[in-house]
Design an enzyme around this catalytic site. Structure first.
Site, PDB file in Angstrom:
ATOM      1  N   ASN A 104       0.853  -1.199   0.000  1.00  0.00           N
ATOM      2  CA  ASN A 104       0.000   0.000   0.000  1.00  0.00           C
ATOM      3  C   ASN A 104       0.883   1.242   0.000  1.00  0.00           C
ATOM      4  O   ASN A 104       1.476   1.594   1.018  1.00  0.00           O
ATOM      5  CB  ASN A 104      -0.896  -0.026   1.255  1.00  0.00           C
ATOM      6  CG  ASN A 104      -1.759   1.222   1.348  1.00  0.00           C
ATOM      7  OD1 ASN A 104      -1.929   1.945   0.367  1.00  0.00           O
ATOM      8  ND2 ASN A 104      -2.319   1.478   2.532  1.00  0.00           N
TER       9      ASN A 104
ATOM     10  N   LYS B 165      -0.060   4.274  -0.375  1.00  0.00           N
ATOM     11  CA  LYS B 165      -0.781   5.453   0.143  1.00  0.00           C
ATOM     12  C   LYS B 165      -0.575   6.638  -0.817  1.00  0.00           C
ATOM     13  O   LYS B 165      -0.575   6.436  -2.022  1.00  0.00           O
ATOM     14  CB  LYS B 165      -0.330   5.787   1.568  1.00  0.00           C
ATOM     15  CG  LYS B 165      -0.290   4.571   2.475  1.00  0.00           C
ATOM     16  CD  LYS B 165      -0.080   4.922   3.914  1.00  0.00           C
ATOM     17  CE  LYS B 165       0.131   3.649   4.704  1.00  0.00           C
ATOM     18  NZ  LYS B 165      -0.045   3.813   6.127  1.00  0.00           N
TER      19      LYS B 165
ATOM     20  N   HIS C 241      -9.600   0.815   5.095  1.00  0.00           N
ATOM     21  CA  HIS C 241      -8.311   1.118   5.729  1.00  0.00           C
ATOM     22  C   HIS C 241      -8.540   2.117   6.863  1.00  0.00           C
ATOM     23  O   HIS C 241      -9.373   3.013   6.745  1.00  0.00           O
ATOM     24  CB  HIS C 241      -7.337   1.688   4.691  1.00  0.00           C
ATOM     25  CG  HIS C 241      -5.932   1.750   5.202  1.00  0.00           C
ATOM     26  ND1 HIS C 241      -5.509   2.736   6.063  1.00  0.00           N
ATOM     27  CD2 HIS C 241      -4.858   0.934   5.004  1.00  0.00           C
ATOM     28  CE1 HIS C 241      -4.232   2.529   6.361  1.00  0.00           C
ATOM     29  NE2 HIS C 241      -3.821   1.434   5.730  1.00  0.00           N
TER      30      HIS C 241
ATOM     31  N   GLU D 182      -6.979   4.611   7.814  1.00  0.00           N
ATOM     32  CA  GLU D 182      -6.817   6.033   7.458  1.00  0.00           C
ATOM     33  C   GLU D 182      -8.082   6.566   6.794  1.00  0.00           C
ATOM     34  O   GLU D 182      -8.436   7.735   6.957  1.00  0.00           O
ATOM     35  CB  GLU D 182      -5.575   6.206   6.565  1.00  0.00           C
ATOM     36  CG  GLU D 182      -4.296   6.088   7.397  1.00  0.00           C
ATOM     37  CD  GLU D 182      -3.074   5.589   6.656  1.00  0.00           C
ATOM     38  OE1 GLU D 182      -3.063   5.613   5.421  1.00  0.00           O
ATOM     39  OE2 GLU D 182      -2.129   5.148   7.338  1.00  0.00           O
TER      40      GLU D 182
ATOM     41  N   GLU E 282      -5.126  -5.061  10.761  1.00  0.00           N
ATOM     42  CA  GLU E 282      -4.175  -3.966  10.917  1.00  0.00           C
ATOM     43  C   GLU E 282      -4.502  -3.185  12.182  1.00  0.00           C
ATOM     44  O   GLU E 282      -5.351  -2.277  12.154  1.00  0.00           O
ATOM     45  CB  GLU E 282      -4.273  -3.019   9.720  1.00  0.00           C
ATOM     46  CG  GLU E 282      -3.959  -3.656   8.389  1.00  0.00           C
ATOM     47  CD  GLU E 282      -3.434  -2.616   7.427  1.00  0.00           C
ATOM     48  OE1 GLU E 282      -2.289  -2.756   7.007  1.00  0.00           O
ATOM     49  OE2 GLU E 282      -4.152  -1.653   7.124  1.00  0.00           O
TER      50      GLU E 282
ATOM     51  N   GLY F 196       2.444   2.409  10.877  1.00  0.00           N
ATOM     52  CA  GLY F 196       3.421   3.487  10.765  1.00  0.00           C
ATOM     53  C   GLY F 196       4.119   3.853  12.065  1.00  0.00           C
ATOM     54  O   GLY F 196       4.777   4.894  12.147  1.00  0.00           O
TER      55      GLY F 196
ATOM     56  N   SER G 227       3.463  -1.808  10.392  1.00  0.00           N
ATOM     57  CA  SER G 227       4.909  -1.744  10.648  1.00  0.00           C
ATOM     58  C   SER G 227       5.673  -2.998  10.259  1.00  0.00           C
ATOM     59  O   SER G 227       6.665  -3.360  10.910  1.00  0.00           O
ATOM     60  CB  SER G 227       5.165  -1.412  12.131  1.00  0.00           C
ATOM     61  OG  SER G 227       4.723  -0.110  12.402  1.00  0.00           O
TER      62      SER G 227
HETATM   63  C1  PEP Z   1      -0.798   0.292   6.001  1.00  0.00           C
HETATM   64  O1  PEP Z   1      -0.892   1.443   5.652  1.00  0.00           O
HETATM   65  O2  PEP Z   1      -1.702  -0.487   5.710  1.00  0.00           O
HETATM   66  C2  PEP Z   1       0.376  -0.115   6.755  1.00  0.00           C
HETATM   67  C3  PEP Z   1       0.391  -1.322   7.233  1.00  0.00           C
HETATM   68  O3  PEP Z   1       1.381   0.802   6.901  1.00  0.00           O
HETATM   69  P1  PEP Z   1       2.838   0.549   7.577  1.00  0.00           P
HETATM   70  O4  PEP Z   1       3.361  -0.736   7.032  1.00  0.00           O
HETATM   71  O5  PEP Z   1       3.641   1.730   7.156  1.00  0.00           O
HETATM   72  O6  PEP Z   1       2.630   0.462   9.051  1.00  0.00           O
END
Ligand code: PEP
Length: 248
Positions: free
Chosen positions: A6, A8, A91, A93, A159, A165, A201
């Site tokens: 992803n 983003k 997601h 976000e 997640e 992040g 992460s």
């Molecule tokens: C995500 O945005 O779905 C995600 C897992 O981000 P990150 O790996 O940067 O934590």
């Protein structure tokens, strides 16, 4: 095994070209499926660049209608028309910054499935629910309220919001327990086993430990998927994991 990248709102046209140039000589495996989710404006561009590679391209979100007066929204039909196989829905976000609630996410997921897109439905608790011991309950509610009909060809991404992040991840047992619960709920609801990805992460330092967790069927990677070298290292870890466990 599934690796979802992803991106983003990152990587412009020049960087996407650079990324894809680094994929061309790589030997992909037919045991590991990979899908990249670029910014919407570059879905078509990336799709053309990887057209000869075993990599799918997907949308980071879609609307619950195929057409209409929805300025700035993305039609699932148009994603499919432009070559997308997958779409991420729900997601955290989108839930946080665009106020998408479970009801709306279910509508978006349903319209994606109805358009023959495979959905990656994201669920995950916040830190206080994790600390209070309510994580499983919270995720179960999300699942039951967001799951569309005919979800058989889709996936779930677990997640935890507090992990995205931040560099912090749940421990081995917490991830395994949550994935096991998710699989149980899905089996009871649609009578089918589906893949459950872990996201939050994931990086080169923790990928092997995460893939060793029994109920993890792949990963959804944000930050660590932005450089081709890292993306390919994560992909290679998945291939080696399957070889180590003699999974064909
Ligand atoms: C995500 O945005 O779905 C995600 C897992 O981000 P990150 O790996 O940067 O934590």
């Amino acid at each position: 095994m599934f690796i979802a990248a992803n991106w983003k709102m990152n990587l412009d046209k020049r960087l996407i070209l650079e990324f894809s140039n680094n994929l061309n000589d790589f030997k992909f495996s037919n045991q590991v499926e990979a899908c990249i989710f670029p910014p919407m404006t570059y879905v078509d561009y990336l799709n053309q660049l990887v057209s000869k590679l075993p990599i799918s391209v997907g949308g980071q979100n879609c609307h619950y209608k195929n057409f209409g007066a929805f300025t700035g929204e993305v039609s699932p039909k148009f994603l499919q028309d432009t070559g997308c196989e997958y779409v991420i829905v729900g997601h955290s976000e989108r839930r946080t910054f665009n106020n998408e609630n479970n009801n709306e996410i279910k509508l978006r997921a349903q319209s994606a499935v109805d358009t023959n897109l495979k959905v990656i439905l994201c669920v995950g608790e916040n830190l206080s629910d994790r600390k209070n011991g309510h994580a499983s309950e919270f995720v179960e509610k999300q699942l039951l309220e967001c799951l569309p009909n005919n979800f058989e060809n889709s996936l779930i991404a677990y997640e935890p919001i507090w992990s995205i992040g931040t560099g912090r991840i749940p421990n081995y047992y917490e991830i395994n327990e949550m994935h096991e619960n998710i699989k149980k709920i899905i089996l009871q609801t649609i009578n089918k086993e589906i893949k459950v990805l872990y996201g939050g992460s994931v990086n080169l330092a923790n990928i092997n430990n995460i893939l060793d967790i029994p109920n993890v069927d792949g990963v959804l990677v944000g930050g660590a998927s932005l450089k081709a070298k890292d993306f390919l290292a994560i992909y290679t870890a998945a291939v080696k994991h399957l070889q180590k466990n003699h999974i064909t």
